[in-house]
Design a protein around this motif. Sequence first.
Motif, mmCIF file in Angstrom:
data_model
loop_
_atom_site.group_PDB
_atom_site.id
_atom_site.type_symbol
_atom_site.label_atom_id
_atom_site.label_comp_id
_atom_site.label_asym_id
_atom_site.label_seq_id
_atom_site.Cartn_x
_atom_site.Cartn_y
_atom_site.Cartn_z
ATOM 1 N N THR A 153 40.219 8.320 19.922
ATOM 2 C CA THR A 153 40.465 7.485 18.741
ATOM 3 C C THR A 153 41.962 7.261 18.534
ATOM 4 O O THR A 153 42.397 6.133 18.270
ATOM 5 C CB THR A 153 39.856 8.130 17.477
ATOM 6 N N ALA A 186 38.369 2.494 12.711
ATOM 7 C CA ALA A 186 38.785 3.726 13.399
ATOM 8 C C ALA A 186 37.828 4.873 13.098
ATOM 9 O O ALA A 186 37.480 5.658 13.990
ATOM 10 C CB ALA A 186 40.210 4.094 12.990
ATOM 11 N N PHE A 237 34.621 4.329 15.034
ATOM 12 C CA PHE A 237 34.861 4.610 16.446
ATOM 13 C C PHE A 237 34.910 6.119 16.689
ATOM 14 O O PHE A 237 34.350 6.629 17.670
ATOM 15 C CB PHE A 237 36.168 3.967 16.892
ATOM 16 N N PHE A 238 35.583 6.855 15.789
ATOM 17 C CA PHE A 238 35.687 8.306 15.931
ATOM 18 C C PHE A 238 34.309 8.965 15.867
ATOM 19 O O PHE A 238 33.954 9.792 16.720
ATOM 20 C CB PHE A 238 36.580 8.883 14.827
#
Length: 311
Positions: A160, A98, A101-102
Amino acid sequence: MAEANLTLVTEFLLIAFTELPERGPPLFLFFLSVYLLTLMGNLGMIVVIRVDHRLHTPMYFFLSHLSLTDICYSSTTVPQMMAVLLQRGAALSYTRCAAQFFLFTFFGSIDCYLLALMAYDRYVAVCRPLLYVTIMTQKARLGFVAGAYVAGLFSALVRTVSAFTLSFCGNNEIDFIFCDLPPLLKLTCGDSSTQEVVIIVFAIFVIPACMVVILASYLFIIMAIMRIRSAGGRAKTFSTCISHLTAVSLFFGTLIFMYLGGNTSRSSEKDRVVSVFYTAVIPMLNPLIYSLRNKEVKEAAGKILSRLKLP
């Protein structure tokens, strides 16, 4: 059996290129070379712009921030790619995936906004030359860039949260080299329509919205250039936009293919190649694009290098 299939995923296993281990060493050297060139090229661009006072203009101010975000953008993914190749697969916790991805979405969104700002800057310079100094003040420049960072942060947060409130279950293997949206969507189960709509809406908001600004800016620029009587004057004016147009075409072309072109009929191999291009290759190419065709940058870099030479 049904319960086993609905086991929630707590970590993701990146398995790209593991089916062909002989590709590992040459690909690792390729990614390492690209990453080092990205760091050197973009850091060099920032130093040149900061040191040479002739480059303290709005266009180069935006370009220095583009170089900074390209370094960060590449750093969120390329080291992960090298780790996958070295370990023949890499396990990422849900939180780490995560976070990656952010950051990837954050810096990628900023790149989009900065390229749109640079197009607007060219529009003002070509179409409103007498008002350029009034419009592109230092305060305005700082406000534009701050707005790009805030918009990038907001976009990354929403995307996200939407992506990682999806239900991931069953197979946790991602046939990819970092935590990107298309492979994550393939792992979802249950009703994810709401989150997917939010993700798509924000993709549409960021990419096409920036493209509209860029296309509108260059439409007015072309109209202004066509009104110039001399062929030499038209060529000289348009040459100031070539580098930016090249960077825009490469970056947005690959993003459109990846996120807005639909991925149901595409192979994972194609997605990997495209993702490598926009996360690793384009950040490396940007300093070359903006320096090779730019006389001011080449002269400034030459002066700095001559000062560094030993007597």
